[in-house]
Design an enzyme around this catalytic site. Sequence first.
Site, PDB file in Angstrom:
ATOM      1  CE  LYS A   3      -3.785  -2.548   1.972  1.00 13.92           C
ATOM      2  NZ  LYS A   3      -4.528  -3.018   3.134  1.00 13.92           N
TER       3      LYS A   3
ATOM      4  CD  GLN B 255      -3.520  -4.552   6.351  1.00 13.01           C
ATOM      5  OE1 GLN B 255      -3.394  -3.608   5.577  1.00 13.01           O
ATOM      6  NE2 GLN B 255      -4.136  -5.674   6.000  1.00 13.01           N
TER       7      GLN B 255
ATOM      8  CG  ASP C 126      -9.689  -0.538   4.471  1.00 16.59           C
ATOM      9  OD1 ASP C 126      -9.279  -0.832   3.337  1.00 16.59           O
ATOM     10  OD2 ASP C 126      -9.092  -0.840   5.517  1.00 16.59           O
TER      11      ASP C 126
END
Length: 284
Positions: free
Chosen positions: A54, A98, A121
């Site tokens: 990422k 995460q 997200d």
Amino acid sequence: MSAQLLDGKQISAEIIDEVRKGVDARTAAGKRAPALAVVLVGDDPASAVYVNNKKKACERAGFRSLSFEYPATLTEAELLDLVRKLNEDVEVDGILVQLPLPKHIDADKVIETINPNKDVDGFHPYNFGRLALKMPLLRPCTPHGVMVMLEKTGVDLAGKDAVVVGASNIVGRPAALELLLARATVTVCHSKTKDLASKIAAADVVVAGVGIPNFVKGEWIKPGAIVIDVGINRLDNGKLCGDVEFDVARERASWITPVPGGVGPMTIAMLMKNTLDACNALHP
Ligand code: NAP
């Protein structure tokens, strides 16, 4: 006849190039580049790889990436404090925590604490709800990536029979909502589903997100179906494989995604797109 491959690396590179153009347009207009805060708690090796990928994608997109890495001993209260600080920080457009988090931290609580406008997200109930209500804003990255791949086939999904295998909050459930939004007729299967083989055999589109190597047998696939394999499983020999028995399925499908190099890179590309969209919405 062998299926055509949907090349996630290629499609994701195109999306990141587009995002880069959006970033360049911002900076040319005197605005700052988007900034993504990536939070990693603990030392899960797979998570470390994802976070690293990422960060690399942020560089390619021209974003500033801010890294927050903590040992697994971080408390829930400390993580919630960090999220609240990032919510308030006007220099931060996207917040990515995460997953999975260590067991002592309630991931739902953390997700709900993220400002929905920075929830790149797309996991916050607000963004999930908007998708369910046909008003998507920041969409969950993996299912959104699946939809972009499906678009690349040029097949109109309206009226097609789609079967989603897996009903998790990050893959199956939002993928079903996305397919419904595209006017497919959607069947969602999970561990209690009866006679999965016959459901898959009737499907024009199969999206598999189960987490079991080669779980969807190639012989179940209807000839000409489109097969999207979200699964990423590491075998004992160290190789990655998907949830679909690829070699057999590709001989029956019209289009299929490989693993690796399929949905995986798309997830990161859609994260970049969400971060640019969040930045443009917060700082037009
Ligand atoms: P998960 O939370 O474990 O969910 C798995 C889903 O599969 C559940 O809904 C479960 O049903 C269902 N399932 C389990 N056994 C089944 C069976 N025998 N028949 C039918 N359904 C069954 O997993 P996840 O987080 O969604 O991840 C799924 C896979 O996608 C994993 O391989 C993961 O690594 C991969 N993944 C890839 C990406 C990417 O970027 N490409 C992103 C996220 C995840 P129940 O609901 O009944 O338990």
